[in-house]
Write an enzyme that holds these catalytic residues in place. Structure first.
Site, PDB file in Angstrom:
ATOM      1  CB  SER A   1      54.402  52.174 -21.344  1.00  0.00           C
ATOM      2  OG  SER A   1      53.593  52.261 -20.663  1.00  0.00           O
TER       3      SER A   1
HETATM    4  N1  SAM Z   1      52.343  55.716 -17.063  1.00  0.00           N
HETATM    5  C1  SAM Z   1      53.108  54.768 -16.306  1.00  0.00           C
HETATM    6  C2  SAM Z   1      54.690  55.245 -16.420  1.00  0.00           C
HETATM    7  O1  SAM Z   1      55.044  56.037 -17.211  1.00  0.00           O
HETATM    8  O2  SAM Z   1      55.344  54.384 -15.726  1.00  0.00           O
HETATM    9  C3  SAM Z   1      52.887  53.203 -16.693  1.00  0.00           C
HETATM   10  C4  SAM Z   1      51.537  52.728 -16.025  1.00  0.00           C
HETATM   11  S1  SAM Z   1      51.276  51.216 -15.712  1.00  0.00           S
HETATM   12  C5  SAM Z   1      51.290  50.546 -17.323  1.00  0.00           C
HETATM   13  C6  SAM Z   1      49.467  51.312 -15.312  1.00  0.00           C
HETATM   14  C7  SAM Z   1      49.179  51.943 -14.133  1.00  0.00           C
HETATM   15  O3  SAM Z   1      47.899  52.017 -13.618  1.00  0.00           O
HETATM   16  C8  SAM Z   1      49.822  51.089 -12.549  1.00  0.00           C
HETATM   17  O4  SAM Z   1      50.719  51.750 -12.009  1.00  0.00           O
HETATM   18  C9  SAM Z   1      48.343  50.731 -12.073  1.00  0.00           C
HETATM   19  O5  SAM Z   1      48.336  50.762 -10.727  1.00  0.00           O
HETATM   20  C10 SAM Z   1      47.587  51.962 -12.713  1.00  0.00           C
HETATM   21  N2  SAM Z   1      46.099  51.735 -12.125  1.00  0.00           N
HETATM   22  C11 SAM Z   1      45.235  50.674 -12.559  1.00  0.00           C
HETATM   23  N3  SAM Z   1      43.959  50.870 -12.546  1.00  0.00           N
HETATM   24  C12 SAM Z   1      44.040  52.480 -11.981  1.00  0.00           C
HETATM   25  C13 SAM Z   1      42.953  53.171 -11.621  1.00  0.00           C
HETATM   26  N4  SAM Z   1      41.560  52.734 -11.456  1.00  0.00           N
HETATM   27  N5  SAM Z   1      43.163  54.244 -11.279  1.00  0.00           N
HETATM   28  C14 SAM Z   1      44.571  54.814 -11.239  1.00  0.00           C
HETATM   29  N6  SAM Z   1      45.350  54.073 -11.394  1.00  0.00           N
HETATM   30  C15 SAM Z   1      45.336  52.796 -11.832  1.00  0.00           C
END
Ligand code: SAM
Length: 219
Positions: free
Chosen positions: A63
């Site tokens: 992000s």
């Molecule tokens: N917090 C992260 C960072 O600092 O880089 C950015 C997060 S990214 C915008 C969203 C993440 O959520 C992705 O890696 C995606 O695979 C994960 N995600 C989506 N659905 C999920 C779920 N049900 N459980 C865990 N992770 C999930």
């Protein structure tokens, strides 16, 4: 902790974060100290301190720094808190939470993404984050209840298991809305009452799981 590129971090904090109203000193300190460039792919390293999200592979993103700071400030981390993050991604947000002197459990659904995050966290010498591969919409009761829960993917509604795992007095921050655009929402738990406030529009990749979006369809 990798201390290089400190001048770029300082400029990032001053121009992108303090200038837009983030004031929590613990959050500003974390944003100044966590080496964001360690969490972005080599091919984007030069852009690590720019004012936008970056791709991290597998269709996912790290992000925008400002959004990380705002979400952390809304979560109001206190020293010694246990925080659950859903959506480890690069591991950067987890490292920022950990730098606020909290213990972090971070959940990621894509094994390859989690594997890279673990490497990134080790490279940044972050020790108080545990990464777990599972569907975070189901919660993670093993370490709960949590003082804070941060969802870093867009969800149609806040997954019920996560509301249940919030400690009394705990805060949950999440992007809630449709696939294209969401509202940043903060929920505070007081006993069995959940107080909700909205903080404006954001755009996140989808939270995919049992209590999130059910598939990876493009929006
Ligand atoms: N917090 C992260 C960072 O600092 O880089 C950015 C997060 S990214 C915008 C969203 C993440 O959520 C992705 O890696 C995606 O695979 C994960 N995600 C989506 N659905 C999920 C779920 N049900 N459980 C865990 N992770 C999930």
């Amino acid at each position: 902790m990798d201390t290089s590129r400190a001048a770029e971090r300082e400029e990032m904090v001053e121009r992108q974060i303090e200038a837009r109203g983030v004031t929590n000193s613990r959050v500003l300190h974390a944003m100044r100290t966590v080496p964001r460039h360690v969490f972005v792919p080599e091919s984007h390293s030069r852009e690590a301190y720019e004012d936008y999200p970056l791709p991290i592979g597998n269709g996912q993103t790290i992000s925008q720094p400002y959004i990380v700071a705002v979400m952390t400030e809304l979560l109001s981390p206190e020293i010694g808190d246990t925080i659950l993050e859903i959506g480890t991604g690069s591991g950067y947000q987890a490292a920022v939470l950990a730098a606020c002197n909290t213990t972090v459990i971070s959940i990621e659904r894509i094994p390859q993404v989690a594997e890279q995050a673990v490497k990134n966290l080790a490279a940044a010498d972050v020790t108080n984050v545990r990464v777990i591969v599972t569907d975070g919409t189901l919660g993670y009761s093993d370490e709960g209840p949590y003082n804070g829960i941060l969802i870093t993917a867009g969800t149609p509604e806040i997954p019920k298991p996560l509301l249940d795992e919030l400690a009394d007095g705990g805060r949950l921050v999440a992007p809630v809305g449709d696939r294209a655009i969401q509202d940043l929402v903060r929920v505070k738990r007081e006993g069995e009452t959940y107080h909700t406030q909205r903080y404006g529009a954001v755009r996140f990749v989808p939270l995919i799981g049992t209590y999130g979006w059910r598939n990876e369809e493009k929006w």
